[in-house]
Design an enzyme around this catalytic site. Structure first.
Site, PDB file in Angstrom:
ATOM      1  CE1 TYR A  60      -3.359  -2.754   5.632  1.00  0.00           C
ATOM      2  CE2 TYR A  60      -3.329  -0.456   5.286  1.00  0.00           C
ATOM      3  CZ  TYR A  60      -3.222  -1.642   4.880  1.00  0.00           C
ATOM      4  OH  TYR A  60      -3.150  -1.696   3.631  1.00  0.00           O
ATOM      5  CE  LYS A 100     -10.826  -1.658   4.355  1.00  0.00           C
ATOM      6  NZ  LYS A 100     -10.572  -2.783   3.514  1.00  0.00           N
ATOM      7  CG  LEU A 101     -15.368   7.088   1.847  1.00  0.00           C
ATOM      8  CD1 LEU A 101     -15.605   7.823   3.232  1.00  0.00           C
ATOM      9  CD2 LEU A 101     -14.418   8.379   1.238  1.00  0.00           C
ATOM     10  CB  THR A 141      -0.685   0.004   0.947  1.00  0.00           C
ATOM     11  OG1 THR A 141      -1.534   1.066   1.121  1.00  0.00           O
ATOM     12  CG2 THR A 141      -0.003  -0.133   2.535  1.00  0.00           C
ATOM     13  CG  ASP A 142      -1.211   5.017  -0.973  1.00  0.00           C
ATOM     14  OD1 ASP A 142      -1.948   4.467   0.167  1.00  0.00           O
ATOM     15  OD2 ASP A 142      -1.839   5.604  -1.518  1.00  0.00           O
ATOM     16  CD  GLU A 143      -3.548   3.406   4.508  1.00  0.00           C
ATOM     17  OE1 GLU A 143      -3.246   3.535   5.640  1.00  0.00           O
ATOM     18  OE2 GLU A 143      -4.782   3.326   3.987  1.00  0.00           O
ATOM     19  CE  LYS A 152       0.019  -4.637   2.953  1.00  0.00           C
ATOM     20  NZ  LYS A 152      -0.508  -5.829   2.343  1.00  0.00           N
TER      21      LYS A 152
HETATM   22  P1  NAD Z   1      -9.733  -7.413   2.354  1.00  0.00           P
HETATM   23  O1  NAD Z   1      -9.970  -7.122   3.732  1.00  0.00           O
HETATM   24  O2  NAD Z   1     -10.930  -7.204   1.504  1.00  0.00           O
HETATM   25  O3  NAD Z   1      -9.382  -8.920   2.113  1.00  0.00           O
HETATM   26  C1  NAD Z   1      -8.372  -9.606   2.906  1.00  0.00           C
HETATM   27  C2  NAD Z   1      -8.331 -11.029   2.759  1.00  0.00           C
HETATM   28  O4  NAD Z   1      -7.466 -11.467   3.400  1.00  0.00           O
HETATM   29  C3  NAD Z   1      -9.828 -11.724   3.069  1.00  0.00           C
HETATM   30  O5  NAD Z   1     -10.355 -12.416   2.192  1.00  0.00           O
HETATM   31  C4  NAD Z   1      -9.412 -12.165   4.676  1.00  0.00           C
HETATM   32  O6  NAD Z   1     -10.348 -13.556   4.939  1.00  0.00           O
HETATM   33  C5  NAD Z   1      -8.129 -12.842   4.197  1.00  0.00           C
HETATM   34  N1  NAD Z   1      -7.170 -12.839   5.438  1.00  0.00           N
HETATM   35  C6  NAD Z   1      -6.956 -12.328   6.326  1.00  0.00           C
HETATM   36  N2  NAD Z   1      -6.383 -12.686   7.382  1.00  0.00           N
HETATM   37  C7  NAD Z   1      -5.889 -13.981   6.926  1.00  0.00           C
HETATM   38  C8  NAD Z   1      -5.027 -14.941   7.396  1.00  0.00           C
HETATM   39  N3  NAD Z   1      -4.496 -15.020   8.491  1.00  0.00           N
HETATM   40  N4  NAD Z   1      -4.941 -16.036   6.442  1.00  0.00           N
HETATM   41  C9  NAD Z   1      -5.246 -16.318   5.408  1.00  0.00           C
HETATM   42  N5  NAD Z   1      -6.040 -15.291   4.748  1.00  0.00           N
HETATM   43  C10 NAD Z   1      -6.487 -14.032   5.347  1.00  0.00           C
HETATM   44  O7  NAD Z   1      -8.732  -6.623   1.782  1.00  0.00           O
HETATM   45  P2  NAD Z   1      -8.209  -6.030   0.675  1.00  0.00           P
HETATM   46  O8  NAD Z   1      -8.754  -4.214   0.389  1.00  0.00           O
HETATM   47  O9  NAD Z   1      -8.873  -6.892  -0.764  1.00  0.00           O
HETATM   48  O10 NAD Z   1      -6.666  -5.804   0.392  1.00  0.00           O
HETATM   49  C11 NAD Z   1      -5.903  -6.986  -0.382  1.00  0.00           C
HETATM   50  C12 NAD Z   1      -4.600  -6.418  -0.090  1.00  0.00           C
HETATM   51  O11 NAD Z   1      -4.227  -5.104  -0.732  1.00  0.00           O
HETATM   52  C13 NAD Z   1      -4.122  -6.379   1.301  1.00  0.00           C
HETATM   53  O12 NAD Z   1      -2.512  -6.601   1.430  1.00  0.00           O
HETATM   54  C14 NAD Z   1      -4.072  -4.833   1.524  1.00  0.00           C
HETATM   55  O13 NAD Z   1      -3.154  -4.224   2.458  1.00  0.00           O
HETATM   56  C15 NAD Z   1      -3.716  -4.348  -0.044  1.00  0.00           C
HETATM   57  N6  NAD Z   1      -4.192  -2.865  -0.043  1.00  0.00           N
HETATM   58  C16 NAD Z   1      -5.415  -2.533  -0.202  1.00  0.00           C
HETATM   59  C17 NAD Z   1      -5.955  -1.653  -0.694  1.00  0.00           C
HETATM   60  C18 NAD Z   1      -7.470  -1.000  -0.749  1.00  0.00           C
HETATM   61  O14 NAD Z   1      -7.616   0.183  -0.897  1.00  0.00           O
HETATM   62  N7  NAD Z   1      -8.214  -1.970  -0.249  1.00  0.00           N
HETATM   63  C19 NAD Z   1      -4.873  -0.678  -0.812  1.00  0.00           C
HETATM   64  C20 NAD Z   1      -3.666  -0.952  -1.080  1.00  0.00           C
HETATM   65  C21 NAD Z   1      -3.120  -2.195  -0.510  1.00  0.00           C
HETATM   66  O1  TDX Z   2     -16.808   6.426   7.533  1.00  0.00           O
HETATM   67  C1  TDX Z   2     -15.651   6.735   7.236  1.00  0.00           C
HETATM   68  N1  TDX Z   2     -15.648   8.184   7.067  1.00  0.00           N
HETATM   69  C2  TDX Z   2     -14.365   8.676   6.464  1.00  0.00           C
HETATM   70  O2  TDX Z   2     -14.355   9.916   6.708  1.00  0.00           O
HETATM   71  C3  TDX Z   2     -14.646   5.902   6.507  1.00  0.00           C
HETATM   72  C4  TDX Z   2     -14.694   4.413   6.644  1.00  0.00           C
HETATM   73  C5  TDX Z   2     -13.214   6.529   6.105  1.00  0.00           C
HETATM   74  N2  TDX Z   2     -13.563   7.979   6.037  1.00  0.00           N
HETATM   75  C6  TDX Z   2     -12.172   8.600   5.536  1.00  0.00           C
HETATM   76  C7  TDX Z   2     -10.974   7.927   6.010  1.00  0.00           C
HETATM   77  C8  TDX Z   2     -10.004   8.274   4.956  1.00  0.00           C
HETATM   78  O3  TDX Z   2      -9.212   9.421   4.893  1.00  0.00           O
HETATM   79  O4  TDX Z   2     -12.054   8.212   4.224  1.00  0.00           O
HETATM   80  C9  TDX Z   2     -10.636   7.838   3.679  1.00  0.00           C
HETATM   81  C10 TDX Z   2     -10.735   6.604   3.120  1.00  0.00           C
HETATM   82  O5  TDX Z   2     -10.884   5.565   4.211  1.00  0.00           O
HETATM   83  P1  TDX Z   2     -10.627   4.071   4.063  1.00  0.00           P
HETATM   84  O6  TDX Z   2     -11.576   3.771   3.196  1.00  0.00           O
HETATM   85  O7  TDX Z   2     -10.912   3.427   5.482  1.00  0.00           O
HETATM   86  O8  TDX Z   2      -9.365   3.784   3.395  1.00  0.00           O
HETATM   87  P2  TDX Z   2      -7.823   4.476   4.080  1.00  0.00           P
HETATM   88  O9  TDX Z   2      -7.890   4.354   5.364  1.00  0.00           O
HETATM   89  O10 TDX Z   2      -7.687   5.570   3.239  1.00  0.00           O
HETATM   90  O11 TDX Z   2      -7.066   2.755   3.627  1.00  0.00           O
HETATM   91  C11 TDX Z   2      -7.447   2.301   2.507  1.00  0.00           C
HETATM   92  O12 TDX Z   2      -6.219   2.725   1.575  1.00  0.00           O
HETATM   93  C12 TDX Z   2      -5.007   2.041   1.541  1.00  0.00           C
HETATM   94  C13 TDX Z   2      -7.709   0.796   2.591  1.00  0.00           C
HETATM   95  O13 TDX Z   2      -8.437   0.581   3.695  1.00  0.00           O
HETATM   96  C14 TDX Z   2      -6.030   0.205   2.863  1.00  0.00           C
HETATM   97  O14 TDX Z   2      -6.360  -1.256   3.113  1.00  0.00           O
HETATM   98  C15 TDX Z   2      -5.180   0.679   1.805  1.00  0.00           C
HETATM   99  O15 TDX Z   2      -3.885   0.098   2.060  1.00  0.00           O
END
Ligand code: NAD
Ligand code: TDX
Length: 366
Positions: free
Chosen positions: A160, A199-200, A134-136, A164
């Site tokens: 988190y 997520k948002l 992630t970019d975080e 990562k």
């Molecule tokens: P998600 O939470 O939707 O899915 C995570 C999956 O991992 C789930 O299916 C969960 O059951 C499984 N999991 C969790 N713990 C586990 C364990 N101990 N063993 C096996 N499986 C397990 O997450 P996502 O949004 O699909 O993110 C996927 C990847 O991408 C993550 O590594 C996250 O850090 C990265 N990522 C996500 C975002 C985003 O915006 N969602 C952005 C940047 C990077």
């Molecule tokens: O209810 C909300 N209200 C709100 O204002 C939620 C859930 C979020 N927010 C804000 C927080 C953040 O500034 O919106 C923005 C986005 O929030 P999230 O969807 O929780 O994402 P973020 O915290 O940016 O992280 C996401 O992007 C990077 C993913 O959850 C991570 O897994 C990924 O690595």
């Protein structure tokens, strides 16, 4: 033909990736490994046939023996590692699971890969461990700071992000020390079908359709770069096929938006959809849009997230010039597709929000 282990393949991005990969490389064998935590959902793989399209392994990446056996039994030669605890708010309240899965779990996978690919005879002739990050990990930006690039120093702010960052360092170390063939991608905020409604974007859509408040943290000025999930999947594919072993690549959407603007945009689109298709009012009678009230009336400013990063922005120049990566989906079309998908897949989000999916899971998986 590759034997691909997709960890977290029942989660949001992992499942989208399995759909993408099966379509593009139908001959590859896919093994989906997932613990099915609250975020994992077998329904995310709908449309694909278990056994013929993919095999499913219900396991925890924290279980080292299970990981090593899996590599041997399925003769895995490629790993795409998505499995993680992924929600920042949860990491603030309960960080332990993030350390277990994201740090220990990633290390267990690396150790299993090293044992089977490097330490024993009869290893596959080529291998790849692709790590999805992630970019975080880069921390937060001010308004005029340059966007994150691959050499930006790590400065993770939430538990988190720190977990990562630790996993990224372990992946790098396994390449540097043992020669494991790894690549890593760091991407921005994804959105699209099958995203868990914590997520948002999906949270705001579900709340707008069910007439619940739309909680905006702080003043809503925080900025994220939004990436449609299919663009992310293509980006990973490019890194895996054209990226240099041992290197990292940033994948972004070229699409920075303030949270409050996103929430208002979602509200306006939902109002317009209800106006154009009055039948939605019957399906979603609690939505303000069902009786002509602007959805924006649900917006509520709430207490800010602890340690809330202000801005993320990705400089994807390296992926663009070296891999030919460019996002295809505009935010306009991506958000419309996501809202349409949520409207058409009410049973999917109802089952994850009302707990009925958990009940099904408990009777089908121990
Ligand atoms: P998600 O939470 O939707 O899915 C995570 C999956 O991992 C789930 O299916 C969960 O059951 C499984 N999991 C969790 N713990 C586990 C364990 N101990 N063993 C096996 N499986 C397990 O997450 P996502 O949004 O699909 O993110 C996927 C990847 O991408 C993550 O590594 C996250 O850090 C990265 N990522 C996500 C975002 C985003 O915006 N969602 C952005 C940047 C990077
Ligand atoms: O209810 C909300 N209200 C709100 O204002 C939620 C859930 C979020 N927010 C804000 C927080 C953040 O500034 O919106 C923005 C986005 O929030 P999230 O969807 O929780 O994402 P973020 O915290 O940016 O992280 C996401 O992007 C990077 C993913 O959850 C991570 O897994 C990924 O690595």
């Amino acid at each position: 033909m590759r034997k691909l282990l997709v960890t977290g393949g029942a989660g949001f991005i992992g499942a989208n990736f399995v759909h993408y990969w099966k379509e593009k490389y139908p001959d590859d064998e896919i093994i989906v490994l997932d613990l099915l935590t609250y975020a994992g959902n077998m329904a995310n793989l709908q449309g694909l046939e278990r056994e013929s399209d993919y095999r499913f392994v219900h396991a925890d990446i924290v279980d080292q023996d299970a990981m090593t056996s899996l590599f041997v039994e399925h003769r895995i030669d490629t790993v795409v590692h998505f499995a993680a605890e992924s929600h920042v708010d949860r990491s603030i309240h309960e960080p332990d699971a993030f350390i277990q899965t994201n740090v220990i779990g990633t290390h267990n996978l690396l150790r299993a890969a090293k044992q089977v690919w490097l330490d024993i005879d009869n290893a596959p002739s080529s291998h790849r461990f692709h790590h999805v990050s992630t970019d975080e990990v880069y921390g937060t930006l001010g308004r005029d700071d340059p966007a994150f690039c691959e050499t930006t120093p790590y400065a993770p702010n939430s538990p988190y992000a720190a977990s990562k960052a630790a996993s990224d360092h372990l992946v790098r170390a396994y390449h540097h020390t043992y020669g494991l063939e790894v690549t890593t991608s760091n991407c921005s905020n994804n959105y699209g079908p099958y995203q868990f409604p914590e997520k948002l974007i999906p949270l705001m859509i579900v709340n707008a359709l069910t007439g619940q408040s739309l909680p905006v943290y702080g003043d809503g000025s925080n900025i994220r770069d939004w990436l449609y999930v299919e663009d992310h999947c293509r980006g990973i594919d490019l890194v895996m096929s054209k990226g240099t072993i041992g290197e990292t690549y940033n994948i972004g959407g070229n699409n920075e938006r303030a949270n409050i603007d996103i929430v208002k945009d979602i509200c306006a689109r939902i109002d317009a959809v209800f106006e154009k298709h009055p039948e939605h009012a019957e399906a979603y009678p609690d939505a303000p849009a069902a009786n002509g009230t602007p959805t924006e009336s649900l917006i509520t400013f709430v207490k800010d997230r602890l340690g809330h990063d202000w801005r993320y922005a990705i400089d994807a120049e390296r992926s663009e010039s070296e891999l030919g990566y460019a996002p295809i989906e505009s935010f306009d079309t991506g958000l419309d597709r996501t809202i349409s998908w949520m409207l058409e897949n009410e049973s999917w989000w109802r089952s994850v929000t009302d707990g009925s999916y958990r009940d099904w899971l408990e009777t089908n998986y121990d």
